[in-house]
Design a protein around this motif. Structure first.
Motif, short mmCIF file in Angstrom:
data_model
loop_
_atom_site.label_atom_id
_atom_site.label_comp_id
_atom_site.label_asym_id
_atom_site.label_seq_id
_atom_site.Cartn_x
_atom_site.Cartn_y
_atom_site.Cartn_z
N TRP A 71 0.63 -1.14 0.16
CA TRP A 71 -0.02 0.07 0.05
C TRP A 71 0.92 1.20 -0.21
N GLU A 72 1.89 1.34 0.91
CA GLU A 72 2.64 2.44 0.96
C GLU A 72 3.68 2.69 -0.26
N THR A 73 4.28 1.48 -0.87
CA THR A 73 5.04 1.56 -1.94
C THR A 73 4.44 2.19 -3.21
N GLY A 74 3.01 2.10 -3.23
CA GLY A 74 2.54 2.83 -4.55
C GLY A 74 1.30 2.60 -4.88
N VAL A 75 0.62 1.55 -4.26
CA VAL A 75 -0.91 1.13 -4.81
C VAL A 75 -1.74 1.82 -4.00
N LYS A 76 -1.56 2.96 -3.03
CA LYS A 76 -2.12 3.64 -2.43
C LYS A 76 -2.63 4.77 -3.48
N ASN A 77 -1.95 5.10 -3.93
CA ASN A 77 -2.06 6.28 -5.10
C ASN A 77 -2.84 5.85 -6.16
N TYR A 78 -2.44 4.57 -6.72
CA TYR A 78 -3.29 3.99 -7.62
C TYR A 78 -4.69 3.59 -7.34
N LEU A 221 -7.66 1.99 -22.26
CA LEU A 221 -7.87 3.53 -22.46
C LEU A 221 -6.93 4.19 -21.18
N ALA A 222 -6.86 3.63 -20.34
CA ALA A 222 -5.80 4.18 -19.19
C ALA A 222 -4.52 4.07 -19.63
N GLN A 223 -4.19 3.12 -20.17
CA GLN A 223 -2.73 3.00 -20.78
C GLN A 223 -2.30 4.13 -21.70
N ILE A 224 -3.41 4.33 -22.89
CA ILE A 224 -3.08 5.12 -23.83
C ILE A 224 -3.18 6.67 -23.27
N PHE A 225 -3.98 7.17 -22.43
CA PHE A 225 -4.27 8.38 -22.10
C PHE A 225 -3.70 9.17 -20.66
N LEU A 226 -3.06 8.23 -20.06
CA LEU A 226 -2.46 8.29 -18.69
C LEU A 226 -0.97 8.17 -19.02
N SER A 228 1.69 10.06 -16.70
CA SER A 228 2.48 10.10 -15.38
C SER A 228 2.05 9.10 -14.27
N ASP A 229 2.94 8.78 -13.52
CA ASP A 229 2.75 7.73 -12.45
C ASP A 229 1.62 8.21 -11.45
N SER A 230 1.64 9.61 -11.26
CA SER A 230 0.61 10.37 -10.25
C SER A 230 -0.89 9.94 -10.86
N ASN A 231 -1.16 9.83 -11.86
CA ASN A 231 -2.53 9.65 -12.39
C ASN A 231 -2.81 8.18 -12.81
N LEU A 238 -0.69 -1.51 -11.30
CA LEU A 238 -0.06 -2.92 -10.98
C LEU A 238 0.91 -3.42 -11.98
N VAL A 239 0.89 -2.88 -13.19
CA VAL A 239 1.59 -3.43 -14.19
C VAL A 239 3.07 -2.66 -13.76
N GLU A 240 3.00 -1.55 -13.69
CA GLU A 240 4.15 -0.77 -13.05
C GLU A 240 4.79 -1.41 -11.85
N PHE A 241 3.81 -1.67 -10.97
CA PHE A 241 4.29 -2.34 -9.74
C PHE A 241 5.01 -3.48 -9.88
N TYR A 242 4.49 -4.31 -10.82
CA TYR A 242 5.26 -5.75 -11.30
C TYR A 242 6.55 -5.20 -11.86
N THR A 243 6.67 -4.42 -12.59
CA THR A 243 7.99 -4.12 -13.25
C THR A 243 8.97 -3.73 -12.27
N GLN A 244 8.53 -3.24 -11.22
CA GLN A 244 9.58 -2.68 -10.11
C GLN A 244 9.85 -3.85 -9.12
N PHE A 245 8.84 -4.75 -8.73
CA PHE A 245 8.92 -5.77 -7.65
C PHE A 245 8.50 -7.13 -8.38
N SER A 246 9.16 -7.44 -9.53
CA SER A 246 8.93 -8.58 -10.12
C SER A 246 9.54 -9.79 -9.55
#
Length: 283
Positions: A71-78, A221-226, A228-231, A238-246
């Protein structure tokens, strides 16, 4: 004598068929729940336990810290981005779809059937065909990489299915009720909010479940139009989370479980309305 012997045989065959049927259901349920059980077992293990014993073993100790760390690593924002998008898109979309369906069903105008057919074309056109013109349009409106732009896109793509479902349910509302309200001087706007929408509440709840799950899990649609990581919304995050903590499968499983829990809770609490609403919508 023969009839007395045939009754136990008939009962035995009936019992055997019933036992085989429920055994097949149990087997199908176990197969369906295997990924879920594996996900839960992995989410509450530590990394060492997972590396030594694998995903299917019972954890030696429950490690709840996996959820807080994920949650604190990044899931909270997503997570909160998905809550904002879903919380805005679903009610706004359902109100627009319900009003359009009510107008097409109970407000007499010349081109109602053709307008409805035109709306249904949206169910036929694949999303992939619209990506280039939508990108140009969103860029011209400065809505690229904004949650507002994503919400507008979700509302637009959800209208055809929502109108189809709500129109099917509004057709079950007796016309005499609408005519009686009109005779009493009620406007169509008042009839919609005071009579039609409360009667269609089972369909509204069913549509909330379907629309909410689809919006929560939407990825293309989210992948195409978003950008920045903050949005990022939860599926994209979760895809970004997977690449960082595979290699940290415990935190990955915890993050996935966090994303699944809200959808499961919504369906559990509102499932009794689901079948009733969809059965009325297809009449």
């Amino acid at each position: 004598m023969s009839q007395a012997l045939s009754k136990p045989a008939h009962f035995h065959r009936k019992w055997t068929k019933g036992a085989l049927f429920y055994a097949a259901l149990l087997l199908a349920a176990l197969i369906w729940f295997t990924p879920v059980i594996t996900l839960i077992l992995t989410a509450v293990k530590d990394a060492g336990d997972f590396a030594v014993n694998g995903a299917f073993s019972v954890p030696k100790s429950i490690r709840w810290a996996n959820f807080s760390e994920a949650w604190e690593t990044g899931v909270k924002n997503y997570f909160w981005n998905s809550v904002i998008v879903t919380g805005c898109k679903v009610p706004i979309g359902i109100i627009l779809e319900s009003m359009a369906a009510f107008a097409l069903t109970h407000m007499e105008f010349k081109w109602a059937d053709r307008v409805f057919a035109y709306i249904l074309i949206g169910l036929i056109v694949p999303i992939q065909m619209t990506l280039v013109p939508l990108t140009l349009l969103m860029n011209a409106l400065n809505l690229i990489d904004t949650l507002t732009g994503l919400i507008i896109l979700y509302i637009g793509f959800g209208i055809p299915f929502g109108v189809l479902v709500m129109r099917g349910f509004f057709r079950t509302v007796p016309t005499a009720i609408i005519e009686a309200a009109r005779i009493d001087g009620a406007s169509y706007f008042r009839i919609f909010f005071r009579i039609a929408l409360p009667l269609a509440m089972p369909a509204v709840v069913s549509l909330c479940i379907l629309d909410g799950v689809a919006t929560w899990n939407e990825f293309i649609l989210a992948q195409i139009f978003l950008r920045s990581d903050s949005n990022r919304t939860l599926p994209l995050g979760l895809v970004e989370f997977y690449t960082q903590f595979s290699t940290q499968y415990d935190q990955l499983a915890a993050a996935v479980l966090i994303s699944v829990i809200p959808v499961v809770l919504v369906f559990v609490f509102f499932q009794r309305y689901f079948v009733r609403g969809m059965s009325g919508a297809v009449k």
